[in-house]
Design an enzyme around this catalytic site. Structure first.
Site, PDB file in Angstrom:
ATOM      1  N   CYS A   1       0.043   5.507   0.675  1.00  0.00           N
ATOM      2  CA  CYS A   1      -0.973   6.435   1.164  1.00  0.00           C
ATOM      3  C   CYS A   1      -0.395   7.835   1.057  1.00  0.00           C
ATOM      4  CB  CYS A   1      -1.346   6.112   2.608  1.00  0.00           C
ATOM      5  SG  CYS A   1      -2.607   7.207   3.286  1.00  0.00           S
TER       6      CYS A   1
ATOM      7  N   ARG B   1       0.828  -1.206   0.000  1.00  0.00           N
ATOM      8  CA  ARG B   1       0.000   0.000   0.000  1.00  0.00           C
ATOM      9  C   ARG B   1       0.855   1.245   0.000  1.00  0.00           C
ATOM     10  NH1 ARG B   1      -3.734   1.509   5.103  1.00  0.00           N
ATOM     11  NH2 ARG B   1      -1.768   2.289   5.884  1.00  0.00           N
TER      12      ARG B   1
END
Length: 134
Positions: A113, A111
């Site tokens: 972000c 991920r």
């Protein structure tokens, strides 16, 4: 599920149960054993507007929308290899992270972000992903 071909190796994946794209793009594209989802916002597909209730409500709805599109493409959260999360404010990271962790459970895809200057429709949260169909 709706699927049309744009190129011999690309198929458009979409669901009428998820919000329609807010621009000239597809909800998802399948190529080979990969499914690429466009950014999902916290739009209520029944009314076509962002849900009220702040970043938590938008995060919950965006992940519901993502689930619908994943399923239309033959995947689910357990097949997600990579996500990118876009936040209007990094101050919302902890609240978003708690919801994200609950939804993904023990599965922890790669991920990124980032905080962005602005999201479509002035949303507070957006998420995109790549899933494996193998």
């Amino acid at each position: 599920m709706s699927s049309t071909t744009t190129h011999p190796s690309l198929s458009v994946v979409s669901s009428t149960n998820a919000p329609a794209a807010v621009g000239p793009y597809s909800q998802a594209i399948r190529t080979g054993n990969l499914l690429f989802l466009s950014g999902c916002l916290g739009i209520d597909p029944a009314v076509g507007k962002l849900v009220e209730g702040g970043v938590e409500a938008q995060t919950e709805q965006a992940l519901k929308n993502m689930k619908i599109v994943l399923e239309a493409g033959g995947a689910d959260f357990s097949r997600v290899a990579k996500t990118t999360v876009f936040l209007a404010s990094m101050d919302d990271f902890a609240a978003v992270n708690a919801i994200y962790a609950r939804v993904f459970g023990d599965h922890k895809p790669a991920r990124s972000c980032v905080q962005v200057a602005r999201l479509p429709l002035n949303a507070l949260f957006e998420i995109e992903c790549i899933a494996s169909l193998e």
